[in-house]
Design an enzyme around this catalytic site. Structure first.
Site, PDB file in Angstrom:
ATOM      1  N   ASP A 166      37.227 -73.964   4.016  1.00  0.00           N
ATOM      2  CA  ASP A 166      38.621 -74.359   4.189  1.00  0.00           C
ATOM      3  C   ASP A 166      39.019 -74.441   5.658  1.00  0.00           C
ATOM      4  O   ASP A 166      39.640 -75.392   6.098  1.00  0.00           O
ATOM      5  CB  ASP A 166      39.551 -73.401   3.416  1.00  0.00           C
ATOM      6  CG  ASP A 166      39.274 -71.920   3.699  1.00  0.00           C
ATOM      7  OD1 ASP A 166      38.385 -71.612   4.531  1.00  0.00           O
ATOM      8  OD2 ASP A 166      39.944 -71.068   3.088  1.00  0.00           O
ATOM      9  N   ASP A 214      37.830 -70.636  11.928  1.00  0.00           N
ATOM     10  CA  ASP A 214      38.680 -69.763  12.734  1.00  0.00           C
ATOM     11  C   ASP A 214      37.822 -69.215  13.878  1.00  0.00           C
ATOM     12  O   ASP A 214      37.603 -69.909  14.867  1.00  0.00           O
ATOM     13  CB  ASP A 214      39.257 -68.677  11.820  1.00  0.00           C
ATOM     14  CG  ASP A 214      40.278 -67.788  12.504  1.00  0.00           C
ATOM     15  OD1 ASP A 214      40.950 -68.277  13.420  1.00  0.00           O
ATOM     16  OD2 ASP A 214      40.413 -66.614  12.130  1.00  0.00           O
ATOM     17  N   LYS A 231      41.194 -74.173  13.626  1.00  0.00           N
ATOM     18  CA  LYS A 231      42.251 -73.549  14.425  1.00  0.00           C
ATOM     19  C   LYS A 231      41.885 -73.637  15.892  1.00  0.00           C
ATOM     20  O   LYS A 231      40.806 -73.178  16.285  1.00  0.00           O
ATOM     21  CB  LYS A 231      42.385 -72.083  14.035  1.00  0.00           C
ATOM     22  CG  LYS A 231      43.698 -71.774  13.388  1.00  0.00           C
ATOM     23  CD  LYS A 231      43.867 -70.294  13.236  1.00  0.00           C
ATOM     24  CE  LYS A 231      44.286 -69.991  11.827  1.00  0.00           C
ATOM     25  NZ  LYS A 231      44.602 -68.566  11.646  1.00  0.00           N
ATOM     26  N   VAL A 244      47.952 -69.838   8.032  1.00  0.00           N
ATOM     27  CA  VAL A 244      48.335 -70.865   7.066  1.00  0.00           C
ATOM     28  C   VAL A 244      47.872 -70.497   5.646  1.00  0.00           C
ATOM     29  O   VAL A 244      46.895 -69.776   5.468  1.00  0.00           O
ATOM     30  CB  VAL A 244      47.768 -72.249   7.455  1.00  0.00           C
ATOM     31  CG1 VAL A 244      48.485 -72.793   8.683  1.00  0.00           C
ATOM     32  CG2 VAL A 244      46.259 -72.195   7.695  1.00  0.00           C
ATOM     33  N   ARG A 277      47.216 -70.037  -3.135  1.00  0.00           N
ATOM     34  CA  ARG A 277      46.131 -71.028  -3.095  1.00  0.00           C
ATOM     35  C   ARG A 277      46.514 -72.331  -3.791  1.00  0.00           C
ATOM     36  O   ARG A 277      45.960 -73.382  -3.521  1.00  0.00           O
ATOM     37  CB  ARG A 277      44.876 -70.466  -3.780  1.00  0.00           C
ATOM     38  CG  ARG A 277      44.260 -69.273  -3.087  1.00  0.00           C
ATOM     39  CD  ARG A 277      42.877 -69.009  -3.662  1.00  0.00           C
ATOM     40  NE  ARG A 277      42.365 -67.680  -3.346  1.00  0.00           N
ATOM     41  CZ  ARG A 277      41.753 -67.347  -2.208  1.00  0.00           C
ATOM     42  NH1 ARG A 277      41.557 -68.250  -1.280  1.00  0.00           N
ATOM     43  NH2 ARG A 277      41.322 -66.118  -2.002  1.00  0.00           N
TER      44      ARG A 277
HETATM   45  P1  5GP Z   1      35.885 -67.188  10.601  1.00  0.00           P
HETATM   46  O1  5GP Z   1      34.603 -66.577  10.179  1.00  0.00           O
HETATM   47  O2  5GP Z   1      35.786 -68.612  11.077  1.00  0.00           O
HETATM   48  O3  5GP Z   1      36.652 -66.325  11.561  1.00  0.00           O
HETATM   49  O4  5GP Z   1      36.793 -67.080   9.345  1.00  0.00           O
HETATM   50  C1  5GP Z   1      37.008 -68.062   8.492  1.00  0.00           C
HETATM   51  C2  5GP Z   1      37.675 -67.485   7.264  1.00  0.00           C
HETATM   52  O5  5GP Z   1      38.822 -66.664   7.605  1.00  0.00           O
HETATM   53  C3  5GP Z   1      38.191 -68.632   6.451  1.00  0.00           C
HETATM   54  O6  5GP Z   1      37.213 -69.066   5.544  1.00  0.00           O
HETATM   55  C4  5GP Z   1      39.403 -68.029   5.792  1.00  0.00           C
HETATM   56  O7  5GP Z   1      38.978 -67.383   4.606  1.00  0.00           O
HETATM   57  C5  5GP Z   1      39.906 -66.965   6.754  1.00  0.00           C
HETATM   58  N1  5GP Z   1      41.028 -67.451   7.580  1.00  0.00           N
HETATM   59  C6  5GP Z   1      41.031 -67.697   8.896  1.00  0.00           C
HETATM   60  N2  5GP Z   1      42.234 -68.147   9.311  1.00  0.00           N
HETATM   61  C7  5GP Z   1      43.013 -68.191   8.211  1.00  0.00           C
HETATM   62  C8  5GP Z   1      44.377 -68.591   7.981  1.00  0.00           C
HETATM   63  O8  5GP Z   1      45.148 -69.014   8.857  1.00  0.00           O
HETATM   64  N3  5GP Z   1      44.830 -68.506   6.701  1.00  0.00           N
HETATM   65  C9  5GP Z   1      44.054 -68.055   5.688  1.00  0.00           C
HETATM   66  N4  5GP Z   1      44.605 -68.021   4.477  1.00  0.00           N
HETATM   67  N5  5GP Z   1      42.751 -67.691   5.862  1.00  0.00           N
HETATM   68  C10 5GP Z   1      42.251 -67.754   7.113  1.00  0.00           C
HETATM   69 MG    MG Z   2      36.947 -68.236   3.660  1.00  0.00          MG
END
Ligand code: 5GP
Ligand code: MG
Length: 176
Positions: free
Chosen positions: A98, A101, A129, A151, A163
């Site tokens: 999705d 981050d 992001k 978000v 969701r």
């Molecule tokens: P990363 O490993 O890239 O830091 O994390 C990604 C995961 O963190 C995404 O798959 C999601 O589950 C969660 N995540 C990161 N930012 C957001 C956000 O703004 N909203 C939500 N609902 N989940 C986020």
């Molecule tokens: Mg995730």
């Protein structure tokens, strides 16, 4: 429930962009069969919409990854459960999530899939992001770049809720 969530990306814009992503993906794979590996649970709505735009042979596989609780977006310990993954040896993999981050989830998964013998691994995310990536990872396909806001909607949750919103919204701090 919906009315108090400010819209960042409307349902119509998402649908239009998913259409475009479908075309981009189809033109890269040129009819070669792929396995889409979706990262649960946030990928579900994006996955369901995207696959109905792809008119070539594909399989679906799922992994569960979680790295945060609630709205705390400092990456926590990454938990990956991959018991649901079939044999991916020699397959062309499109890893789908999705949101990108920090990048730690997708970076880990790309390495994991390569180690397990995938022929190629590409990455598709609906959202990226800006200013948050800690691990260098350039998605091959991405829907939208967004500012650093928490978000929800279109698969993304807060404590497993929201969701089902058809749009991407910004969760006001007082609903957390
Ligand atoms: P990363 O490993 O890239 O830091 O994390 C990604 C995961 O963190 C995404 O798959 C999601 O589950 C969660 N995540 C990161 N930012 C957001 C956000 O703004 N909203 C939500 N609902 N989940 C986020
Ligand atoms: Mg995730």
């Amino acid at each position: 429930m919906r009315s108090d969530i400010p819209v960042m990306i409307s349902a119509e814009r998402i649908q239009q962009r998913v259409d475009e992503l479908g075309h981009e993906i189809a033109s890269v794979y040129q009819g070669r069969p792929i396995t889409i590996v979706g990262v649960l649970t946030g990928c579900l709505v994006f996955l369901a919409d995207l696959i109905r735009r792809l008119d070539f042979p594909l399989k679906i596989a799922l992994v569960q990854a979680s790295s945060y609780r609630g709205a705390a977006t400092t990456p926590g310990q990454l938990h990956v459960q991959d018991e649901l993954l079939p044999d991916l040896n020699g397959r062309h993999i499109l890893l789908l999530d999705d949101i990108l981050d920090s990048g730690q989830t997708l970076h880990y998964m790309v390495e994991h899939l390569r180690k397990n013998g995938a022929a190629t691994v590409r990455v598709a995310v609906l959202l990226r992001k800006l200013g948050r990536q800690k691990v260098a990872l350039e998605p091959d396909f991405r829907g939208f770049d967004i500012p650093d806001e928490f978000v929800v909607g279109y698969g993304l949750d807060y404590n497993d809720e929201y969701r089902n919103l058809p749009f991407i919204g910004m969760l006001p701090p007082d609903s957390r």
